[in-house]
Design a protein around this motif. Sequence first.
Motif, PDB file in Angstrom:
ATOM      1  N   GLN A  17       0.817  -1.216   0.000  1.00  0.00           N
ATOM      2  CA  GLN A  17       0.000   0.000   0.000  1.00  0.00           C
ATOM      3  C   GLN A  17       0.848   1.263   0.000  1.00  0.00           C
ATOM      4  O   GLN A  17       0.348   2.356  -0.254  1.00  0.00           O
ATOM      5  CB  GLN A  17      -0.941   0.017   1.224  1.00  0.00           C
TER       6      GLN A  17
ATOM      7  N   TRP B  46      -7.219  -0.193  -1.923  1.00  0.00           N
ATOM      8  CA  TRP B  46      -7.140   1.166  -1.387  1.00  0.00           C
ATOM      9  C   TRP B  46      -5.726   1.416  -0.904  1.00  0.00           C
ATOM     10  O   TRP B  46      -5.190   0.630  -0.124  1.00  0.00           O
ATOM     11  CB  TRP B  46      -8.153   1.353  -0.247  1.00  0.00           C
TER      12      TRP B  46
ATOM     13  N   LYS C  29      -3.818   2.490   6.597  1.00  0.00           N
ATOM     14  CA  LYS C  29      -5.217   2.772   6.899  1.00  0.00           C
ATOM     15  C   LYS C  29      -5.603   2.397   8.333  1.00  0.00           C
ATOM     16  O   LYS C  29      -4.971   1.583   8.980  1.00  0.00           O
ATOM     17  CB  LYS C  29      -6.117   2.029   5.893  1.00  0.00           C
TER      18      LYS C  29
ATOM     19  N   THR D 171     -10.223   4.890   6.592  1.00  0.00           N
ATOM     20  CA  THR D 171      -9.552   6.144   6.213  1.00  0.00           C
ATOM     21  C   THR D 171      -8.044   5.995   6.355  1.00  0.00           C
ATOM     22  O   THR D 171      -7.547   4.936   6.755  1.00  0.00           O
ATOM     23  CB  THR D 171     -10.092   7.335   7.040  1.00  0.00           C
ATOM     24  N   THR D 172      -7.321   7.031   5.988  1.00  0.00           N
ATOM     25  CA  THR D 172      -5.863   6.970   6.110  1.00  0.00           C
ATOM     26  C   THR D 172      -5.477   7.113   7.577  1.00  0.00           C
ATOM     27  O   THR D 172      -6.217   7.688   8.378  1.00  0.00           O
ATOM     28  CB  THR D 172      -5.192   8.099   5.306  1.00  0.00           C
TER      29      THR D 172
ATOM     30  N   ASP E  32      -5.521  10.575   9.014  1.00  0.00           N
ATOM     31  CA  ASP E  32      -6.793  11.303   8.976  1.00  0.00           C
ATOM     32  C   ASP E  32      -7.450  11.220  10.367  1.00  0.00           C
ATOM     33  O   ASP E  32      -7.179  10.302  11.138  1.00  0.00           O
ATOM     34  CB  ASP E  32      -7.704  10.640   7.927  1.00  0.00           C
TER      35      ASP E  32
ATOM     36  N   VAL F 218     -15.743   4.583   2.684  1.00  0.00           N
ATOM     37  CA  VAL F 218     -14.377   5.018   2.399  1.00  0.00           C
ATOM     38  C   VAL F 218     -14.341   6.536   2.542  1.00  0.00           C
ATOM     39  O   VAL F 218     -15.113   7.251   1.901  1.00  0.00           O
ATOM     40  CB  VAL F 218     -13.948   4.595   0.982  1.00  0.00           C
TER      41      VAL F 218
ATOM     42  N   LEU G 105      -9.295   9.234   1.908  1.00  0.00           N
ATOM     43  CA  LEU G 105      -8.763   8.017   1.291  1.00  0.00           C
ATOM     44  C   LEU G 105      -9.112   7.966  -0.198  1.00  0.00           C
ATOM     45  O   LEU G 105      -8.295   7.571  -1.028  1.00  0.00           O
ATOM     46  CB  LEU G 105      -9.295   6.779   2.032  1.00  0.00           C
ATOM     47  N   GLN G 106     -10.314   8.393  -0.523  1.00  0.00           N
ATOM     48  CA  GLN G 106     -10.700   8.433  -1.939  1.00  0.00           C
ATOM     49  C   GLN G 106      -9.794   9.379  -2.712  1.00  0.00           C
ATOM     50  O   GLN G 106      -9.358   9.073  -3.829  1.00  0.00           O
ATOM     51  CB  GLN G 106     -12.157   8.873  -2.078  1.00  0.00           C
TER      52      GLN G 106
END
Lengths: 448, 448
Positions: B333, B350, B354, B372-373, B376, B432, B436-437
Amino acid sequence: MRPNEGRSPLLTDLYQLTMMQAYFDGRMFEPAVFEFFVRKLPEGRNFLIAAGLEQVLDFLEGLRFAPEELDWLSGTGRFSPAFIEWLAKLRFTGEVDAMPEGTVFFPDEPILRVVAPLPLAQLVESRIINLLQFQTLVASKAVRSVLAAEGRLLVDFGMRRSHGAEAGLLSARASYLAGFAGSATVLAGMRWGVPLYGTMAHSFIQAHDNEVVAFEHFARSQPQANTMLIDTYDTEAAAEKLVGLAHRLAKEGIEIQAVRLDSGDLGEHARKVRAILDAGGLQRMRIFASGNLDEYRLRELVAAGAPIDGFGVGTRMNTSADHPYFDCAYKLQEYAGEARRKRSEGKATWPGRKQVWRHYDDVGRIVGDTLTTLDDDGIGTALLEPVMRDGRRLAPSPALDAVRERVAAQLDTLPEPLRRLEPAAASVPVTVSPVLQALAEAVDRHPH
Amino acid sequence: MRPNEGRSPLLTDLYQLTMMQAYFDGRMFEPAVFEFFVRKLPEGRNFLIAAGLEQVLDFLEGLRFAPEELDWLSGTGRFSPAFIEWLAKLRFTGEVDAMPEGTVFFPDEPILRVVAPLPLAQLVESRIINLLQFQTLVASKAVRSVLAAEGRLLVDFGMRRSHGAEAGLLSARASYLAGFAGSATVLAGMRWGVPLYGTMAHSFIQAHDNEVVAFEHFARSQPQANTMLIDTYDTEAAAEKLVGLAHRLAKEGIEIQAVRLDSGDLGEHARKVRAILDAGGLQRMRIFASGNLDEYRLRELVAAGAPIDGFGVGTRMNTSADHPYFDCAYKLQEYAGEARRKRSEGKATWPGRKQVWRHYDDVGRIVGDTLTTLDDDGIGTALLEPVMRDGRRLAPSPALDAVRERVAAQLDTLPEPLRRLEPAAASVPVTVSPVLQALAEAVDRHPH
């Protein structure tokens, strides 16, 4: 995991040990005869391939209780001190007769017989089933891919989704003996000389700034054996990039041997990629495919003429995903010289020590098997052979390549309809001899 | 089998080692981030239970190449002497974050993240998947029997038809943490303190001249814990015989605790046997049943009010027979500080490191998860926790009983429709996050 769990006699069911304690208390040490067999074919299958004998014999030869195992058993309070002392000296001293690994067999046919003092023959039940069922399961599944692939290269890719370490390792062995060209599982190469194959992972591509840099890096590091994975971003675009790289590297004497497709419509991608490679003058570069393959998908791709030279077959083969277990058993057939059978509903067994005789037609195809008692006369070829006496192998085990050749020869003995993936209209008849039928009736007359 | 295969770093795919050689050649030692996740739920399932972390951490802490493994690798001619020397000193020095064992999770949610130098994080992929998938598979299957049994005793009976030694052993662990009362597998008792249960085999009955002699022999040998198998010949006839024996033994202070049914219509036999035992004054004797059971059959028997106190659940649970594998992956990732993703058809991931955040309603039921990351902000409960730094556990692993309690508590957080065996009309939403998107879109803009 701590080492050596596969060798521990405690890899067994509790009832084996509590029954042993009772046998010990009652001095029930007479010879017991147990046989392992599959009760019925999984739906849609036409035959099975016996495998796993080698590991069973290793297990039996190495059977002993370690001091810490005896201490632990003692601490459970379930067993007498005299019994624990007896366990400390226990070694497998029995006999084993079996079908050689790689033999085609059918339901109700014993593929292994153990004759040993009752407590000993009882103890080893759980692990014998555990070893024999699994490799037989995988070999019987893998051989279907071998039939479907019609000579194309097959490689076992499934260690990661096998059920644990031993399943990963033994499925490499079982698929190789069934006719796969080899495996990706390194330890299977070290342990048994199974030929190893490998490509690259998506992570390798992703870790580089772009695909061409990744391909070139890998080719320079592995100039003798390299297969480039080309589906990480756009399969055909990657194939186009590879053409230029391959010519550039060829000038330095480095050849890119193959590409791998791992997603999407494998047949369609293979056709497009083949065209790109051929147009680029790379007719020698081979195409290898993987991703959710099994014998049915292989047959489709082969029938559609997809230009794929080899397949990585993984998870569905290693787990025998459509039939992940057999209805199989290791059952007491004789004790202290008297034949026995259980009559539980749907689970009745044939009593006594048995032999399986195989009959062939003029061109060497199987026409039927006969199941009879060991002391009855048989005609044809006897399938069970002595392999262990007094707890020792009678001969070194055959090389794995010899087992693999046996499987290939056994496949030639199958009637054509049984070699197909669909269930054959008629199965090979397994006849129960009159002598065995009479024995079963005699046993049933015994009161309980 | 020789010892220690589960610890060998050669229980991996060949490409891990050839990629490592290339990473070594290119000095690509920057930190790589891999995450393990399940791509989609098996058909008909509503949730999964994370399991196997303990064995992954054991494997990572113990990772090293043995001299004979290095010699063998060297002899293959595929690897440089400098690389082999480097392998000799290799230890796992990375970080692991993970959901605690026993956590309910859903597709696309990472349950484990490894951060380590790229070659090291790559090497351990195969075995990490092999360990995490299998126990998660079994725990997620076994918990369905726990839900269906509505509090009745459940015992793992399936070691013999598990796929090898480690599968037998680990499925005892995974089913226990999922809520089974225990296992028949003795080694799981010694290794983890899993409570052991056992009855007797048909062979025990068959080895005696008649059933009553067998029952009495066993009861005298195991006066504290005995369950009599009564279906060898005729279930109800055996129950009748047992009544007389039980009263005779009771005078000596020996109590027969239970009977086991193992064939035929278990519900029907249980009703008849219960009536026979009750009429004979044996209301305290329990009825235990086994034979081809799974969660669906348990639910039928429970719904029909069959007087069965406990069940032996084997093969179908241990092999997760309806879904013997997951569509799961361990994917790169991030490398050297840059987020990465693959975009292969149907297999996009993704990118980045995360976290999974879980949201509950007022009564503690899950209403949704957010992916999410790591950097975040999240609200709710963060599910991934740090468990290993610099290759060492941050804390001792929780006791297996604590994991088992966690599963029970996690089941209470499931919305009612997800606790049923049928697929729920609405699954728990996994959202999501916009961050992250946006990261995924940014990664996609990168040229390859």
